[in-house]
Design an enzyme around this catalytic site. Sequence first.
Site, PDB file in Angstrom:
ATOM      1  N   HIS A 215      31.039  39.109  41.127  1.00 41.57           N
ATOM      2  CA  HIS A 215      32.365  39.597  41.535  1.00 41.57           C
ATOM      3  C   HIS A 215      32.405  41.101  41.799  1.00 41.57           C
ATOM      4  CE1 HIS A 215      32.507  40.894  37.376  1.00 41.57           C
ATOM      5  NE2 HIS A 215      33.542  41.639  37.670  1.00 41.57           N
TER       6      HIS A 215
HETATM    7  C1  UD1 Z   1      38.488  43.752  37.570  1.00 41.49           C
HETATM    8  C2  UD1 Z   1      37.853  44.993  36.935  1.00 41.49           C
HETATM    9  C3  UD1 Z   1      36.386  44.716  36.662  1.00 41.49           C
HETATM   10  C4  UD1 Z   1      36.193  43.459  35.856  1.00 41.49           C
HETATM   11  C5  UD1 Z   1      36.891  42.308  36.576  1.00 41.49           C
HETATM   12  C6  UD1 Z   1      36.783  41.020  35.807  1.00 41.49           C
HETATM   13  C7  UD1 Z   1      38.772  47.139  37.619  1.00 41.49           C
HETATM   14  C8  UD1 Z   1      38.482  48.359  38.415  1.00 41.49           C
HETATM   15  N1  UD1 Z   1      37.907  46.140  37.810  1.00 41.49           N
HETATM   16  O1  UD1 Z   1      37.868  43.553  38.828  1.00 41.49           O
HETATM   17  O2  UD1 Z   1      35.852  45.798  35.923  1.00 41.49           O
HETATM   18  O3  UD1 Z   1      34.821  43.181  35.728  1.00 41.49           O
HETATM   19  O4  UD1 Z   1      38.273  42.648  36.722  1.00 41.49           O
HETATM   20  O5  UD1 Z   1      37.354  39.969  36.527  1.00 41.49           O
HETATM   21  O6  UD1 Z   1      39.701  47.120  36.871  1.00 41.49           O
HETATM   22  N2  UD1 Z   1      42.920  38.483  42.203  1.00 41.49           N
HETATM   23  C9  UD1 Z   1      43.553  37.272  42.247  1.00 41.49           C
HETATM   24  N3  UD1 Z   1      44.056  36.776  41.078  1.00 41.49           N
HETATM   25  C10 UD1 Z   1      43.972  37.439  39.900  1.00 41.49           C
HETATM   26  C11 UD1 Z   1      43.324  38.671  39.874  1.00 41.49           C
HETATM   27  C12 UD1 Z   1      42.800  39.195  41.028  1.00 41.49           C
HETATM   28  O7  UD1 Z   1      43.650  36.652  43.281  1.00 41.49           O
HETATM   29  O8  UD1 Z   1      44.453  36.904  38.883  1.00 41.49           O
HETATM   30  C13 UD1 Z   1      42.346  39.024  43.446  1.00 41.49           C
HETATM   31  C14 UD1 Z   1      43.276  39.990  44.140  1.00 41.49           C
HETATM   32  O9  UD1 Z   1      43.184  39.768  45.504  1.00 41.49           O
HETATM   33  C15 UD1 Z   1      42.695  41.353  43.837  1.00 41.49           C
HETATM   34  C16 UD1 Z   1      41.226  41.043  43.664  1.00 41.49           C
HETATM   35  O10 UD1 Z   1      41.155  39.722  43.130  1.00 41.49           O
HETATM   36  O11 UD1 Z   1      42.936  42.264  44.872  1.00 41.49           O
HETATM   37  C17 UD1 Z   1      40.546  41.994  42.724  1.00 41.49           C
HETATM   38  O12 UD1 Z   1      41.274  42.081  41.492  1.00 41.49           O
HETATM   39  P1  UD1 Z   1      41.230  43.450  40.638  1.00 41.49           P
HETATM   40  O13 UD1 Z   1      41.923  43.260  39.338  1.00 41.49           O
HETATM   41  O14 UD1 Z   1      41.665  44.570  41.497  1.00 41.49           O
HETATM   42  O15 UD1 Z   1      39.693  43.668  40.404  1.00 41.49           O
HETATM   43  P2  UD1 Z   1      38.556  42.659  39.932  1.00 41.49           P
HETATM   44  O16 UD1 Z   1      37.591  42.501  41.039  1.00 41.49           O
HETATM   45  O17 UD1 Z   1      39.114  41.416  39.309  1.00 41.49           O
END
Ligand code: UD1
Length: 374
Positions: A215
């Site tokens: 991821h």
């Molecule tokens: C975040 C953390 C990362 C951690 C990871 C675990 C930061 C900078 N990164 O990354 O360190 O390893 O979580 O999962 O905080 N999304 C969904 N549903 C959700 C959550 C996210 O669809 O419940 C999608 C959204 O489009 C979002 C993307 O995933 O834009 C990324 O989510 P985000 O929380 O920004 O970062 P992660 O890649 O999950």
Amino acid sequence: MGGRRAPSTILSVVGARPNFMKLAPLARQLARRADVRHLIVHTGQHYDPEMSDAFLRDLAIPRPDCNLAVGAGSHAQQTAAVMQRLEPVCLEARPDVVLVYGDVNSTLAAALVAAKLGIRVGHVEAGLRSRDWSMPEEINRVVTDRLSDLLFTPSRDAGDNLLAEGIPRERVHFVGNIMIDSLVALLPEARRRNGAGPAGAAGAAAGPYVVVTLHRPANVDDAATLRQLLDALAELSGDRRILFPVHPRTRARLQGMAWTPPRPDRFALLDPVSYVDMLQLVLGSDAVITDSGGLQEETTYLGIPCLTVRPNTERPITCSAGTNRLVAARRDALCEAARQLWGRRRMPPPTIERWDGNTAARIVAVLCDGASMD
Ligand code: UD1
């Protein structure tokens, strides 16, 4: 004995999937203390039920007192939204300590809010360093540690990193790895589920398998890199079945490329799985291929071989313990490293100092009883 003191208020801020297993053991310990009011704020950084609710349920985390519902956004948007929405909550609750966990954007945002309000900050999982400033998590870790009054480290190397940065020794408490508290608590349940649920059923089907999670933006946001990794996994699926619970970020990239596994009978793309289901999958696997931080530690505790698709790790102890190996994000490198594993005998699980299920109790001793952990 002196007069009875008012209970102190501890406010935990969590927001993303890897935070929840760090909060759970501490929430359990703090609930036993009559002298503590423990409030939980969920920032809503992760919001899909399988990224959040499923974890709260498996880990028996009490319903958060408040959900800031910040959702997705750029780093600045997400960090700013947490800050704006958390500040009034802190002003109203007046906590004595704000506890933050790990290295996600919610961690940094909450530490900034608390520090600027003059509230003491405690960082659970302090001191880890990849020394890779291209990772948002490294920025989050370094700044959070700088703002923290109580730094709870998982390993001795983490304490050394903090001292080298000039953090006063008395702020640093070597309490051990709190992820392992959750692991130890839920291993019996994971073993009991044996084959239950879609993830369990995929694992229980015939033949050995490898669990994959990817991821990190560096691996999945660049189409050429992701393609190398998918080609490697497709090739390896001829040797071992591939079970790949897909993070929403990665799911979006795969959809963007219209990618589907070449042999669906050997290569299963699963929805994100809950904590216990993941543990169940990992327990039955031959190996794990990942870019997650937590899985590097969990596989080390369990003695399961892990290939980490990253150029560096903030958890070097997992490599020196012999279970984890860093691999470049290239087809040939990943295939070669995996095939070396197939031929190797499984080593017994290593023993790592203070990865023993008692980390939350040590943190509570520091927080509530003024203990010091060297
Ligand atoms: C975040 C953390 C990362 C951690 C990871 C675990 C930061 C900078 N990164 O990354 O360190 O390893 O979580 O999962 O905080 N999304 C969904 N549903 C959700 C959550 C996210 O669809 O419940 C999608 C959204 O489009 C979002 C993307 O995933 O834009 C990324 O989510 P985000 O929380 O920004 O970062 P992660 O890649 O999950």
